[in-house]
Design a protein around this motif. Structure first.
Motif, PDB file in Angstrom:
ATOM      1  N   LEU A  40      26.699  34.395  30.602  1.00  0.00           N
ATOM      2  CA  LEU A  40      26.867  35.631  31.345  1.00  0.00           C
ATOM      3  C   LEU A  40      27.583  36.689  30.522  1.00  0.00           C
ATOM      4  O   LEU A  40      27.177  37.850  30.481  1.00  0.00           O
ATOM      5  CB  LEU A  40      27.643  35.357  32.643  1.00  0.00           C
ATOM      6  N   GLN A  51      36.384  41.319  45.162  1.00  0.00           N
ATOM      7  CA  GLN A  51      35.326  41.435  44.170  1.00  0.00           C
ATOM      8  C   GLN A  51      34.985  42.896  43.870  1.00  0.00           C
ATOM      9  O   GLN A  51      34.682  43.250  42.739  1.00  0.00           O
ATOM     10  CB  GLN A  51      34.070  40.711  44.664  1.00  0.00           C
ATOM     11  N   ALA A  66      35.064  44.607  40.189  1.00  0.00           N
ATOM     12  CA  ALA A  66      33.859  45.169  39.580  1.00  0.00           C
ATOM     13  C   ALA A  66      34.103  46.607  39.125  1.00  0.00           C
ATOM     14  O   ALA A  66      33.653  47.027  38.046  1.00  0.00           O
ATOM     15  CB  ALA A  66      32.708  45.124  40.578  1.00  0.00           C
ATOM     16  N   TRP A  83      36.824  40.473  28.262  1.00  0.00           N
ATOM     17  CA  TRP A  83      36.850  39.740  29.536  1.00  0.00           C
ATOM     18  C   TRP A  83      38.214  39.113  29.771  1.00  0.00           C
ATOM     19  O   TRP A  83      38.689  39.044  30.891  1.00  0.00           O
ATOM     20  CB  TRP A  83      35.766  38.676  29.558  1.00  0.00           C
ATOM     21  N   ASP A 121      29.686  35.301  38.855  1.00  0.00           N
ATOM     22  CA  ASP A 121      30.133  36.451  38.072  1.00  0.00           C
ATOM     23  C   ASP A 121      31.184  35.952  37.084  1.00  0.00           C
ATOM     24  O   ASP A 121      31.854  34.942  37.317  1.00  0.00           O
ATOM     25  CB  ASP A 121      30.701  37.549  38.968  1.00  0.00           C
ATOM     26  N   GLN A 125      26.530  33.080  43.927  1.00  0.00           N
ATOM     27  CA  GLN A 125      26.727  34.421  43.400  1.00  0.00           C
ATOM     28  C   GLN A 125      27.673  34.354  42.201  1.00  0.00           C
ATOM     29  O   GLN A 125      28.868  34.637  42.311  1.00  0.00           O
ATOM     30  CB  GLN A 125      27.300  35.336  44.485  1.00  0.00           C
TER      31      GLN A 125
END
Length: 536
Positions: free
Chosen positions: A430, A463, A467, A449, A403, A401
Motif C-alpha cells: 500500500l 479516519q 486522511a 508514513w 489503509d 477497508q
C-alpha cells in the motif's frame, strides 16, 4: 468404638461437609476404615430404625428409535433389593413409561413424600443435558428442538425441588448417561449458527447437591456410561451387590461400587458422587438388641456426691480422650486422602475449598502455592485469549477497508500476533503504491508514513482527520518537490549556455538599462523646460 471392632468413624457433619465441598470421583479411596463386624450402631450415627423410606424407581428401555437392553432389568433389580433392606423402602416402580405416565408417577411420589423421612429416586434410561440442565427422557419423547424439552422431557432440577421437602435425606441414583440419539436429532434440527456452539454435550451435567441430598452418577459428568453385556448395567449390578450389606455407610457402598465398575469397564467408566447429606445413612441397618432395664442406684447423701464429682469428671475425661484423638487421626487421614486426589488433578475451586476446610493442615502451604500458580496461569491465558480475539476482530476490519495508517498501528500493537506478517506485506504494497503517485521514493515514503503516524494519531483515531492530515502532508511534499525540480531545471539550463552567450545576454541587459536611463533624463529635462516657460 466397640471392643472387637477395628472400624474408625468420622463425625457425620465432617463427612457431609467434605463430600459437598469436594465433589470428586471415587478413585478407590476409603473415606473411613472398613471393619469386619461390629455390634450396634456407631455412636455418631443415628439409628435408621423407625425411618419411613420411600423410593421411586424408573427404568425406560423401549425407546422406539434407540432401545436399550438393561434399564428395565436394572429398575426391577433395584426395586427388589430396596424391599429387602432394613428398614425396607416403600417402592414405586415405573417401567417403559411415556411422559404422561412418568408425570403421574412423580405426582404420586410427591404426595407420599410428606410422610417420609428418606426419599430415593433411581432412573435408568436415556438422559440428556442441554445448556447445563439435565433431562430424563420418557420412551415416547420426540425431541427435535430445544422447546420440545420442556414439553416432552422431565427436568431433573424439578424432581430435586420436589424431593427437597423430605425431612432427613434425599438419595438420587442416575444410570442415564448412555450414548444418546436425542442429542444428535436435537443438533440436526438447529440452524448452522446454533449448531456450532456447545449446545449439547455427552452424558449428564454436574449438579450442585442441595442440602440433605446425595446424588450418584453412573459415570463422571459429560461422559458416557456403558449399558453392559449382561442383564444389568455395570453400575446397577455393583450397587445392588453392596447396598444390602448390613451396617456399612452409603459412602462405603459407593467406594465398592466404583472399584467394581472401573474393574469391569477397564477404567473407561468411573462413578461420580456429589453429596450434601446432613445425616449419616446406611441402606441396611443392624437391628439393635433391646436394652435390659437397670435398677437405679439408691440416692446418696449430698456430701458423698460432692466428694465423687472430681473422680467422675476425671473418668469422663479419660473416656472421651481416646475418641477425640481418634477423630483427630481420622481427620488427618481424610485430609491426606483428599490432598492426594487434588494433587493428581488440581483445580482452583477445589483448592480454595480445601484451604477453607484444612487451613491449618500440613498441606495448606503447598495448596496455597499451587492455587497461586493456577490463578496466574488462568489470568495469563485469559489475557492471551482476549488479545487474540481483539487481534482477530481488528484484522477482519482491516481486510474490509485497509489503509496504511491503520496497518501501521496494527503492526505496533500486535507485534507478535498471528496476522502481523500479512499486515506488513499489505502495508509495504500500500505505501509503495501511494509513493509512486506522489513521486517520492519508497524509502522516503516509509519515513513520511512514520511521521504521519506520529502527527496524525489522536485519542479517538478518526479516519477522516487522519486522511486530511495525510493529504496536507502529501501536498506539501509535492509542492516542495516541484519547486526543487524547477530550480534544478533553471540551474541546468543556465549551465548549458556558452561563455559568449552568457556575455551577450549580460551585455544586452545593461544596454536596455542605459536606454531606460537616457529616456528618463530626457523626460525630466522636458518637464523642467515646461515649468520655466510657464513662469514667463
Amino acid at each position: 468404638m466397640n471392643g472387637g471392632s477395628s472400624r474408625t468413624y468420622l463425625p457425620d457433619n465432617l463427612i457431609a461437609t467434605l463430600s459437598n465441598v469436594f465433589p470428586i470421583p471415587f478413585f478407590g479411596i476409603q473415606m473411613v476404615e472398613r471393619g469386619k463386624s461390629y455390634e450396634g450402631s456407631p455412636p455418631s450415627a443415628p439409628s435408621g430404625e423407625g425411618q419411613r423410606r420411600l423410593a421411586l424407581v424408573i427404568g425406560n428401555s423401549a425407546y422406539p428409535s434407540a432401545p436399550l437392553k438393561n434399564p428395565r432389568n436394572d429398575a426391577e433389580l433395584i426395586a427388589a433389593k430396596l424391599r429387602t433392606v432394613y428398614p425396607a423402602f416403600d417402592v414405586m416402580v415405573a417401567c417403559d413409561v411415556g411422559r404422561e405416565a412418568m408425570e403421574n408417577a412423580i405426582d404420586t411420589f410427591e404426595a407420599k413424600l410428606r410422610d417420609s423421612d428418606v426419599a430415593l429416586l433411581f432412573f435408568a434410561g436415556h438422559g440428556l443435558q442441554v445448556k447445563g440442565t439435565n433431562y430424563l427422557i420418557p420412551v415416547d419423547a420426540d425431541i427435535r428442538q430445544e422447546s420440545h424439552l420442556r414439553r416432552r422431557a422431565v427436568s431433573l432440577t424439578e424432581i430435586l425441588d420436589i424431593m427437597g421437602s423430605v425431612r432427613t435425606s434425599t438419595l438420587v441414583f442416575l444410570d442415564a448417561c448412555r450414548e444418546n440419539p436425542f442429542a444428535r436429532s436435537l443438533l440436526a434440527g438447529l440452524p448452522d449458527n446454533e449448531r456450532s456452539r456447545s449446545f449439547t454435550r455427552s452424558g449428564l451435567a454436574e449438579v450442585r447437591a442441595p442440602s440433605g441430598t446425595f446424588i450418584a452418577f453412573a459415570t463422571a459428568p459429560d461422559n458416557i456410561a456403558q449399558d453392559g453385556y449382561g442383564p444389568n448395567s455395570p453400575f446397577t449390578a455393583a450397587l445392588t451387590k453392596y447396598m444390602t450389606t448390613p451396617g456399612i455407610s452409603i459412602y462405603d457402598v459407593m467406594t465398592d461400587v466404583s472399584r467394581d465398575v472401573r474393574s469391569v469397564t477397564g477404567n473407561r467408566q468411573q462413578p461420580w458422587l456429589q453429596s450434601n447429606l446432613q445425616e449419616h445413612f446406611r441402606f441396611c441397618e443392624l437391628p439393635t438388641a433391646p436394652k435390659e432395664a437397670v435398677p437405679s442406684p439408691p440416692p446418696k447423701p449430698k456430701g458423698e456426691v460432692t466428694r465423687q464429682q472430681a473422680p467422675e469428671a476425671e473418668e469422663q475425661r479419660r473416656t472421651a480422650e481416646p475418641d477425640i484423638k481418634a477423630a483427630a487421626r481420622a481427620r488427618r487421614r481424610l485430609e491426606a486422602v483428599v490432598w492426594a486426589s487434588l494433587a493428581q488433578s488440581p483445580n482452583a475451586t477445589s483448592l480454595r475449598d480445601f484451604l477453607d476446610e484444612f487451613a491449618d493442615g500440613p498441606h495448606a502451604a503447598e495448596a496455597k502455592s499451587m492455587l497461586t500458580k493456577l490463578e496466574y496461569r488462568a489470568e495469563e491465558a485469559r489475557r492471551v485469549e482476549q488479545s487474540r480475539q481483539r487481534e482477530a476482530a481488528r484484522w477482519e476490519l482491516l481486510l474490509l477497508q485497509p489503509d496504511a495508517l491503520s496497518l501501521h498501528r496494527f503492526i505496533d500493537e500486535f507485534a507478535d500476533g498471528e496476522h502481523v506478517e500479512e499486515a506488513k506485506s499489505m502495508y509495504t504494497k500500500l505505501t509503495g503504491r501511494v509513493a509512486r503517485k506522489s513521486g517520492i521514493s519508497n524509502t522516503e515514503g516509509w519515513q513520511n508514513w512514520t511521521e504521519l503516524a506520529v502527527e496524525a494519531r489522536d485519542p479517538e483515531g478518526r479516519q477522516r482527520g487522519e486522511a486530511e492530515k495525510w493529504a496536507k502532508l502529501a501536498s506539501l511534499k509535492r509542492e516542495a518537490h516541484e519547486a526543487e525540480e524547477h530550480q534544478r531545471d533553471e540551474t541546468e539550463k543556465l549551465a548549458k549556455l556558452t561563455e559568449p552567450e552568457r556575455d551577450a545576454e549580460s551585455g544586452g541587459f545593461w544596454k536596455r538599462v542605459s536606454i531606460a536611463v537616457q529616456i528618463g533624463s530626457l523626460l525630466l529635462f522636458a518637464l523642467f523646460l515646461l515649468h520655466a516657460l510657464s513662469r514667463y
